[in-house]
Design a protein around this motif. Structure first.
Motif, PDB file in Angstrom:
ATOM      1  N   GLY A 168       0.822  -1.211   0.000  1.00 15.35           N
ATOM      2  CA  GLY A 168       0.000   0.000   0.000  1.00 15.35           C
ATOM      3  C   GLY A 168       0.850   1.251   0.000  1.00 15.35           C
ATOM      4  N   ALA A 169       1.814   1.301   0.918  1.00 22.28           N
ATOM      5  CA  ALA A 169       2.679   2.485   1.002  1.00 22.28           C
ATOM      6  C   ALA A 169       3.550   2.590  -0.245  1.00 22.28           C
ATOM      7  CB  ALA A 169       3.537   2.421   2.260  1.00 22.28           C
ATOM      8  N   GLY A 170       4.060   1.434  -0.699  1.00 25.57           N
ATOM      9  CA  GLY A 170       4.941   1.430  -1.872  1.00 25.57           C
ATOM     10  C   GLY A 170       4.208   1.853  -3.130  1.00 25.57           C
ATOM     11  N   ALA A 171       2.953   1.369  -3.292  1.00 28.79           N
ATOM     12  CA  ALA A 171       2.197   1.686  -4.502  1.00 28.79           C
ATOM     13  C   ALA A 171       1.972   3.187  -4.603  1.00 28.79           C
ATOM     14  CB  ALA A 171       0.857   0.955  -4.490  1.00 28.79           C
ATOM     15  N   TYR A 172       1.725   3.834  -3.464  1.00 31.68           N
ATOM     16  CA  TYR A 172       1.487   5.281  -3.479  1.00 31.68           C
ATOM     17  C   TYR A 172       2.712   6.010  -4.042  1.00 31.68           C
ATOM     18  CZ  TYR A 172      -0.726   9.605  -1.981  1.00 31.68           C
ATOM     19  OH  TYR A 172      -1.336  10.826  -1.974  1.00 31.68           O
ATOM     20  N   ALA A 173       3.891   5.633  -3.502  1.00 30.68           N
ATOM     21  CA  ALA A 173       5.124   6.261  -3.978  1.00 30.68           C
ATOM     22  C   ALA A 173       5.380   5.890  -5.430  1.00 30.68           C
ATOM     23  CB  ALA A 173       6.290   5.846  -3.097  1.00 30.68           C
ATOM     24  N   ALA A 174       5.061   4.622  -5.812  1.00 33.59           N
ATOM     25  CA  ALA A 174       5.317   4.170  -7.177  1.00 33.59           C
ATOM     26  C   ALA A 174       4.485   4.963  -8.184  1.00 33.59           C
ATOM     27  CB  ALA A 174       5.005   2.679  -7.294  1.00 33.59           C
ATOM     28  N   VAL A 175       3.233   5.306  -7.818  1.00 33.90           N
ATOM     29  CA  VAL A 175       2.399   6.115  -8.715  1.00 33.90           C
ATOM     30  C   VAL A 175       3.066   7.474  -8.942  1.00 33.90           C
ATOM     31  CG1 VAL A 175       0.187   7.317  -8.926  1.00 33.90           C
ATOM     32  CG2 VAL A 175       0.240   4.955  -8.135  1.00 33.90           C
ATOM     33  N   GLY A 176       3.630   8.020  -7.847  1.00 40.92           N
ATOM     34  CA  GLY A 176       4.324   9.297  -7.969  1.00 40.92           C
ATOM     35  C   GLY A 176       5.505   9.211  -8.919  1.00 40.92           C
ATOM     36  N   VAL A 177       6.285   8.129  -8.784  1.00 41.83           N
ATOM     37  CA  VAL A 177       7.475   7.979  -9.641  1.00 41.83           C
ATOM     38  C   VAL A 177       7.057   7.702 -11.078  1.00 41.83           C
ATOM     39  CG1 VAL A 177       9.536   6.580 -10.035  1.00 41.83           C
ATOM     40  CG2 VAL A 177       8.888   7.213  -7.705  1.00 41.83           C
ATOM     41  N   ALA A 178       5.966   6.920 -11.247  1.00 43.21           N
ATOM     42  CA  ALA A 178       5.482   6.604 -12.594  1.00 43.21           C
ATOM     43  C   ALA A 178       5.141   7.886 -13.357  1.00 43.21           C
ATOM     44  CB  ALA A 178       4.268   5.687 -12.522  1.00 43.21           C
ATOM     45  N   ALA A 179       4.608   8.887 -12.629  1.00 45.66           N
ATOM     46  CA  ALA A 179       4.276  10.153 -13.283  1.00 45.66           C
ATOM     47  C   ALA A 179       5.523  10.814 -13.853  1.00 45.66           C
ATOM     48  CB  ALA A 179       3.580  11.089 -12.296  1.00 45.66           C
ATOM     49  N   LEU A 180       6.659  10.627 -13.176  1.00 46.80           N
ATOM     50  CA  LEU A 180       7.924  11.176 -13.677  1.00 46.80           C
ATOM     51  C   LEU A 180       8.280  10.540 -15.014  1.00 46.80           C
ATOM     52  CD1 LEU A 180      10.183  11.227 -10.481  1.00 46.80           C
ATOM     53  CD2 LEU A 180       9.139  13.167 -11.609  1.00 46.80           C
ATOM     54  N   PHE A 181       8.121   9.193 -15.076  1.00 46.13           N
ATOM     55  CA  PHE A 181       8.468   8.493 -16.320  1.00 46.13           C
ATOM     56  C   PHE A 181       7.516   8.879 -17.445  1.00 46.13           C
ATOM     57  CE2 PHE A 181      10.776   5.752 -13.375  1.00 46.13           C
ATOM     58  CZ  PHE A 181      11.986   5.672 -14.047  1.00 46.13           C
ATOM     59  N   ALA A 182       6.280   9.245 -17.074  1.00 45.27           N
ATOM     60  CA  ALA A 182       5.305   9.639 -18.097  1.00 45.27           C
ATOM     61  C   ALA A 182       5.540  11.084 -18.543  1.00 45.27           C
ATOM     62  CB  ALA A 182       3.894   9.469 -17.554  1.00 45.27           C
ATOM     63  N   GLY A 183       6.587  11.691 -18.021  1.00 45.23           N
ATOM     64  CA  GLY A 183       6.913  13.037 -18.461  1.00 45.23           C
ATOM     65  C   GLY A 183       6.305  14.136 -17.609  1.00 45.23           C
ATOM     66  N   GLY A 184       5.651  13.762 -16.502  1.00 46.68           N
ATOM     67  CA  GLY A 184       5.059  14.773 -15.634  1.00 46.68           C
ATOM     68  C   GLY A 184       5.923  15.050 -14.423  1.00 46.68           C
ATOM     69  N   LEU A 185       5.327  15.716 -13.436  1.00 46.71           N
ATOM     70  CA  LEU A 185       6.007  15.954 -12.167  1.00 46.71           C
ATOM     71  C   LEU A 185       5.670  14.827 -11.199  1.00 46.71           C
ATOM     72  CD1 LEU A 185       5.042  19.716 -11.874  1.00 46.71           C
ATOM     73  CD2 LEU A 185       7.258  18.801 -12.586  1.00 46.71           C
ATOM     74  N   PHE A 186       6.405  14.744 -10.079  1.00 44.14           N
ATOM     75  CA  PHE A 186       6.139  13.706  -9.088  1.00 44.14           C
ATOM     76  C   PHE A 186       4.698  13.816  -8.606  1.00 44.14           C
ATOM     77  CE2 PHE A 186       6.390  12.056  -4.665  1.00 44.14           C
ATOM     78  CZ  PHE A 186       6.735  10.750  -4.983  1.00 44.14           C
ATOM     79  N   LEU A 187       3.967  12.707  -8.674  1.00 40.76           N
ATOM     80  CA  LEU A 187       2.564  12.625  -8.249  1.00 40.76           C
ATOM     81  C   LEU A 187       1.620  13.463  -9.115  1.00 40.76           C
ATOM     82  CD1 LEU A 187       2.591  12.487  -4.340  1.00 40.76           C
ATOM     83  CD2 LEU A 187       1.693  10.763  -5.866  1.00 40.76           C
ATOM     84  N   GLU A 188       2.090  13.921 -10.285  1.00 42.59           N
ATOM     85  CA  GLU A 188       1.184  14.664 -11.157  1.00 42.59           C
ATOM     86  C   GLU A 188       0.148  13.702 -11.738  1.00 42.59           C
ATOM     87  OE1 GLU A 188       3.161  17.162 -13.980  1.00 42.59           O
ATOM     88  OE2 GLU A 188       1.331  17.452 -15.160  1.00 42.59           O
ATOM     89  N   ASN A 189      -1.067  14.210 -11.909  1.00 41.45           N
ATOM     90  CA  ASN A 189      -2.158  13.373 -12.417  1.00 41.45           C
ATOM     91  C   ASN A 189      -2.030  13.246 -13.933  1.00 41.45           C
ATOM     92  OD1 ASN A 189      -4.548  12.037 -12.800  1.00 41.45           O
ATOM     93  ND2 ASN A 189      -5.626  13.262 -11.284  1.00 41.45           N
ATOM     94  N   VAL A 190      -1.394  12.142 -14.385  1.00 42.58           N
ATOM     95  CA  VAL A 190      -1.100  12.020 -15.818  1.00 42.58           C
ATOM     96  C   VAL A 190      -2.001  11.008 -16.517  1.00 42.58           C
ATOM     97  CG1 VAL A 190       1.307  12.763 -15.737  1.00 42.58           C
ATOM     98  CG2 VAL A 190       0.738  10.393 -15.240  1.00 42.58           C
ATOM     99  N   VAL A 191      -2.866  10.320 -15.731  1.00 47.83           N
ATOM    100  CA  VAL A 191      -3.697   9.274 -16.336  1.00 47.83           C
ATOM    101  C   VAL A 191      -4.966   9.903 -16.928  1.00 47.83           C
ATOM    102  CG1 VAL A 191      -4.951   7.133 -15.826  1.00 47.83           C
ATOM    103  CG2 VAL A 191      -2.779   7.613 -14.704  1.00 47.83           C
TER     104      VAL A 191
END
Lengths: 115, 240
Positions: free
Chosen positions: B173-196
């Motif tokens: 649970g805790a890891g997934a929250y942080a992972a979503v934040g990092v995933a936004a970085l890979f998608a070209g956004g900012l940390f935890l940016e809503n890119v979906v």
């Protein structure tokens, strides 16, 4: 009487503090601490209230123009509650440890050497 | 310090604190007349910017999502802290004496386990549409599991929530929250940016990353509460 909700927060804080100061049992003390923290929920929600407005939830049929109470303080209160619960859990675990080591949970009877 | 001295000190200090608080409160905006701009703006824009109907959820999991990341880790650290403090090598072969004797309590309590878990999952799932959310619903799901102990036996509670699984869920649970934040970085956004993709407002498929973060919080809270109660209950069931 517009001051009343704020005074409720002050009263909760002081009555909790009185409990902490006069406590004879550490579990009671932890609960008093959470009463003190409840004062912060009341204060946050009271500050964000807007007369006649409803919760900031705009489901179908509720136009945004109607307005609502402040959503930010509500989110902050949520964080506040979670932090309070975690704090209480940790403190209670410490109380269990103190009971095992000192054989008492009366703060007046605890001596340094027993811990 | 004797009790009387302490009470005297509290009376003096408490009176001063009370006076200070009342003085401060008279300077606050009058009750019901808060004009904070931030809240007005969010109420106006959250609906079309994030396609959610519950503005509080959009604040928790999006506009102030970074704050909630910290909150998740506080919860995670506290649960681990309690486990560290209380966990000992215990002999669980001993039979805990905790059976509920009243048939009425057993029947009603155990009947409520399913409905409580379902209500909790509903609260989590609809958190960004109606009142509720991962934090509130997570506690309700955990309450359903705890009913197994309260109305049944500790053994049943223990079997339904094995330590390893609960700990895995907490970390996930805790890891997934942080992972979503990092995933936004890979998608070209900012940390935890809503890119979906934001989806249709008012349906379960709306809000972009909000439902994902909401579900992560729900998992984390459920696991943390179940884990905390495990540690405290073992203390009672198998005294050292």
């Amino acid at each position: 009487m517009t001051l009343l909700p704020y005074l409720l927060a002050a009263w909760l804080f002081l009555v909790g503090l009185y409990g902490v100061v006069t406590s004879r049992h550490l579990v009671h003390l932890v609960i008093c601490l959470s009463v003190m923290q409840s004062a912060t929920y009341v204060l946050l929600l009271a500050i964000g209230y807007r007369s006649g407005k409803k919760a900031p939830i705009f489901t179908a049929g509720v136009p945004v123009k109607v307005g609502a109470v402040d959503p930010v303080v509500q989110a902050l209160t949520l964080t506040d509650v979670v932090v309070s619960v975690t704090g209480v859990a940790l403190l209670l675990a410490l109380v269990v440890e103190i009971w095992k080591r000192a054989g008492t949970v009366d703060p007046d009877r605890l001596r340094r050497k027993e811990l | 310090m004797s009790r009387n001295v302490r009470l005297g000190l509290f009376a003096a200090a408490g009176a001063m604190l009370a006076a200070l608080l009342v003085w401060g409160f008279t300077g606050l905006p009058a009750f019901g007349d808060f004009q904070g701009e931030y809240g007005w703006i969010l109420n106006d824009v959250a609906g079309h910017e994030r396609h959610v109907t519950n503005v509080v959820a959009s604040v928790v999991f999006d506009y102030r999502g970074f704050d909630t990341l910290g909150e998740e880790f506080i919860l995670f650290a506290a649960a681990i802290g309690v486990a560290l403090l209380l966990r000992e090598a215990r002999d669980d072969r001993e039979r805990p004496r905790d059976e509920v004797r009243s048939d009425a309590v057993r029947a009603v309590g155990l009947m409520l386990v399913g409905p409580t878990v379902v209500v909790g999952l509903y609260l989590v799932a609809h958190g960004y549409l109606t009142p509720g959310g991962g934090f509130q619903g997570g506690v309700a799901v955990a309450a359903g599991v705890v009913l197994l102990y309260a109305a049944g036996r500790y053994r049943a509670y223990s079997a339904a929530s094995p330590h390893g699984l609960v700990e895995l869920a907490e970390g996930a649970g805790a890891g997934a929250y942080a992972a979503v934040g990092v995933a936004a970085l890979f998608a070209g956004g900012l940390f935890l940016e809503n890119v979906v993709e934001l989806g249709t407002r008012g349906t379960l498929a709306s809000g972009g990353t909000i439902p994902i973060l909401n579900a992560a919080a729900g998992l984390e809270v459920t696991a943390a509460v179940v884990l905390l109660l495990h540690e405290f209950l073992e203390e009672v069931m198998y005294p050292a």
